[in-house]
Design an enzyme around this catalytic site. Structure first.
Site, PDB file in Angstrom:
ATOM      1  N   TRP A   1       0.870  -1.192   0.000  1.00  0.00           N
ATOM      2  CA  TRP A   1       0.000   0.000   0.000  1.00  0.00           C
ATOM      3  C   TRP A   1       0.897   1.229   0.000  1.00  0.00           C
ATOM      4  CZ3 TRP A   1      -5.185   0.561  -0.623  1.00  0.00           C
ATOM      5  CH2 TRP A   1      -5.686   1.856  -0.485  1.00  0.00           C
TER       6      TRP A   1
ATOM      7  N   GLU B   1       7.807  -1.589   1.273  1.00  0.00           N
ATOM      8  CA  GLU B   1       7.718  -1.275   2.711  1.00  0.00           C
ATOM      9  C   GLU B   1       8.639  -2.258   3.453  1.00  0.00           C
ATOM     10  OE1 GLU B   1       3.284  -1.333   3.820  1.00  0.00           O
ATOM     11  OE2 GLU B   1       3.317  -1.865   1.715  1.00  0.00           O
TER      12      GLU B   1
ATOM     13  N   ARG C   1      -3.871  -5.620  12.974  1.00  0.00           N
ATOM     14  CA  ARG C   1      -2.637  -4.831  13.071  1.00  0.00           C
ATOM     15  C   ARG C   1      -2.618  -4.208  14.468  1.00  0.00           C
ATOM     16  NH1 ARG C   1      -2.059  -0.536   8.598  1.00  0.00           N
ATOM     17  NH2 ARG C   1      -3.862   0.365   9.623  1.00  0.00           N
TER      18      ARG C   1
HETATM   19  C1  LIG Z   1       3.200   2.089   3.820  1.00  0.00           C
HETATM   20  C2  LIG Z   1       2.271   3.196   3.420  1.00  0.00           C
HETATM   21  N1  LIG Z   1       2.647   4.053   2.468  1.00  0.00           N
HETATM   22  C3  LIG Z   1       1.873   5.060   2.070  1.00  0.00           C
HETATM   23  C4  LIG Z   1       0.629   5.239   2.612  1.00  0.00           C
HETATM   24  C5  LIG Z   1      -0.234   6.354   2.121  1.00  0.00           C
HETATM   25  O1  LIG Z   1      -0.192   7.384   3.013  1.00  0.00           O
HETATM   26  P1  LIG Z   1      -1.319   8.518   2.984  1.00  0.00           P
HETATM   27  O2  LIG Z   1      -2.590   7.825   3.373  1.00  0.00           O
HETATM   28  O3  LIG Z   1      -0.842   9.492   4.002  1.00  0.00           O
HETATM   29  O4  LIG Z   1      -1.355   9.053   1.605  1.00  0.00           O
HETATM   30  C6  LIG Z   1       0.183   4.385   3.624  1.00  0.00           C
HETATM   31  C7  LIG Z   1      -1.141   4.578   4.208  1.00  0.00           C
HETATM   32  O5  LIG Z   1      -1.695   3.770   4.879  1.00  0.00           O
HETATM   33  C8  LIG Z   1       1.021   3.331   4.028  1.00  0.00           C
HETATM   34  O6  LIG Z   1       0.646   2.474   4.968  1.00  0.00           O
END
Ligand SMILES: Cc1ncc(COP(=O)(O)O)c(C=O)c1O
Length: 433
Positions: A139, A211, A405
């Site tokens: 994500w 991630e 989570r």
């Molecule tokens: C790993 C990761 N990256 C990016 C995002 C996106 O962030 P935002 O919701 O602030 O755009 C999220 C949101 O849950 C996330 O968990």
């Protein structure tokens, strides 16, 4: 109008004029948040094991954040994006001082999606290529570039993703994506994934975004050595490596950054949620080389709130608290304690198939059958509702699987952990006997 005026979720006040953008809204209004708790309008205190939307790592409404907001109000909140406040400059310096020396050019934005969008655009300009590789279950946000590299959910029905969107499987030890390992990952999925990249790429791979621990995908922790091997695959093909540390950055996993201890430094790092502690602040941190190529290529990524002074002042306060109160150490020690308690629950409750994660980013996988590992969707729905009724908020993640989570603020106390474990135990016992 009070929510009490209404009869139920289908007709309540917030359904009348608020556009639905995902899951149903909680059927209660939150009027106050402080530390590890959120407080409902009808006077209930709920222990928040998702730290808001995974942002309030130093606790809700931390006094230092409130003070920083007031200070920005007295000085400067917002400027033309070419004008910088001293706090913006200082925050960039503070961040770079915490990172490996190669990561030394920062841009401040607001959301995680925005930061990933900028990172992807920068990688395209820096390499002159356009293909972007994501991981299944990832994500990265809902703006088009970030969403195109997002494979957890939300992909369907928006038409074409960005041309050049490619994916490899995530190293899921409990649920091997290529049905090869069972219980641990030997990284065959990574090599097989890159075989597919070689077969499907048109030879224009710009970046791979990952991630350190997949969160929305179900708290997927890669095995030791995974990122080193991933980096080798990327280097061999001239692919830039982007680490998205929206959730893992700044202490949650018991290290300051999720990539620490991996013997790998990304070309671009993105930080978001945890950096603002509840305010919209994100950062793209690039290596000098990538930043220089971006500048040569005319990298342009303006937004109305790039380099906003308000959130920079808040970011400085968040970093002060994380370092000053030893919250990284705290995440490690309290995370270990919480994980032990969850493992103890697993021994008594058949519905807990797996407990995993690092520091205070933990996953509890709920299954209908431990042997077959069939996801326990109905069970997790019942447990989650009951936990909330008993005073504990936990988020569900994991796409087709059913994973809790567990991510309280890093300021959580031992007593609050005990309270949460008691609630989970009670909810599981009541539902399954
Ligand atoms: C790993 C990761 N990256 C990016 C995002 C996106 O962030 P935002 O919701 O602030 O755009 C999220 C949101 O849950 C996330 O968990």
């Amino acid at each position: 109008m009070s929510v009490d005026d209404d009869t139920g979720p289908a007709s309540n006040a917030f359904d009348r004029h608020l556009l639905h953008y995902g899951r149903d809204f909680l059927d209660a209004l939150i009027v106050r948040a402080e530390g590890s708790y959120i407080h409902t309008q009808d006077g209930r205190a709920i222990l928040d094991f998702s730290s808001g939307q995974m942002c309030a790592t130093i606790g809700h409404n931390h006094p230092r954040i409130v003070e920083a907001m007031a200070q920005a109000g007295r000085t400067v909140l917002h400027l033309d994006s070419t004008m910088l406040s001293p706090d913006v400059v200082e925050l960039a310096e503070r961040l770079c001082a915490l990172l490996p020396s190669s990561l030394n050019k920062v841009q401040f934005l607001n959301t995680g999606g925005e930061a990933n969008e900028a990172a992807i655009r920068l990688a395209k300009i820096a390499t002159g290529r356009f293909e972007v590789i994501g991981m299944a279950g990832s994500w990265h946000g809902t703006t088009t570039g970030a969403a195109s590299a997002t494979y957890a959910h939300g992909r369907k029905n928006y038409g074409p993703a960005m041309p050049g969107s490619l994916a490899i499987p995530a190293p899921h030890g409990y649920r091997c994506p290529i049905r090869h390992c069972n219980g641990s990952c030997d990284m065959t999925c990574l090599d097989a994934g890159f075989d597919m990249i070689d077969a499907t790429s048109v030879g224009a791979e710009a970046a791979l975004i990952v991630e350190p621990i997949q969160s929305a995908g179900g708290i997927v922790v890669p095995p030791d050595g995974y990122f080193k091997r991933l980096r080798e695959h990327c280097d061999r093909r001239g692919i830039l490596l982007i680490f998205d540390e929206a959730q893992t950055g700044l202490g949650r996993v018991g290290e300051l950054f999720g990539f620490e201890g991996e013997d790998v430094v990304p070309d671009i790092l993105t930080l978001s949620k945890t950096l603002g502690g509840g305010l919209p602040l994100s950062a793209v941190v690039a290596s000098e080389t990538v930043a220089a190529k971006g500048r040569e290529g005319g990298f342009a990524h303006y937004t109305s709130h790039a380099s906003d002074p308000l959130t920079a002042t808040v970011g400085l306060a968040v970093i002060d608290v994380i370092l000053g109160d030893n919250l990284v150490e705290r995440a490690k020690s309290l995370g270990a304690r919480l994980k032990d308690r969850l493992l103890e629950l697993q021994r008594r409750h058949e519905a807990i198939g797996d407990v995993r994660g690092k520091g205070l980013l933990l996953g509890v996988e709920i299954v209908a059958d431990r042997e077959t590992r069939e996801p326990g969707h109905d069970l997790i729905a019942t447990f989650t509702d009951r936990c909330f009724a008993l005073g504990l908020n936990i988020n569900r993640v994991g796409g087709p699987h059913s994973v809790w989570r567990i991510a309280p603020p890093l300021t959580i106390t031992e007593g609050e952990i005990d309270q949460a474990i008691g609630i989970i135990d009670q909810a599981l016992t009541e539902a399954t006997g």
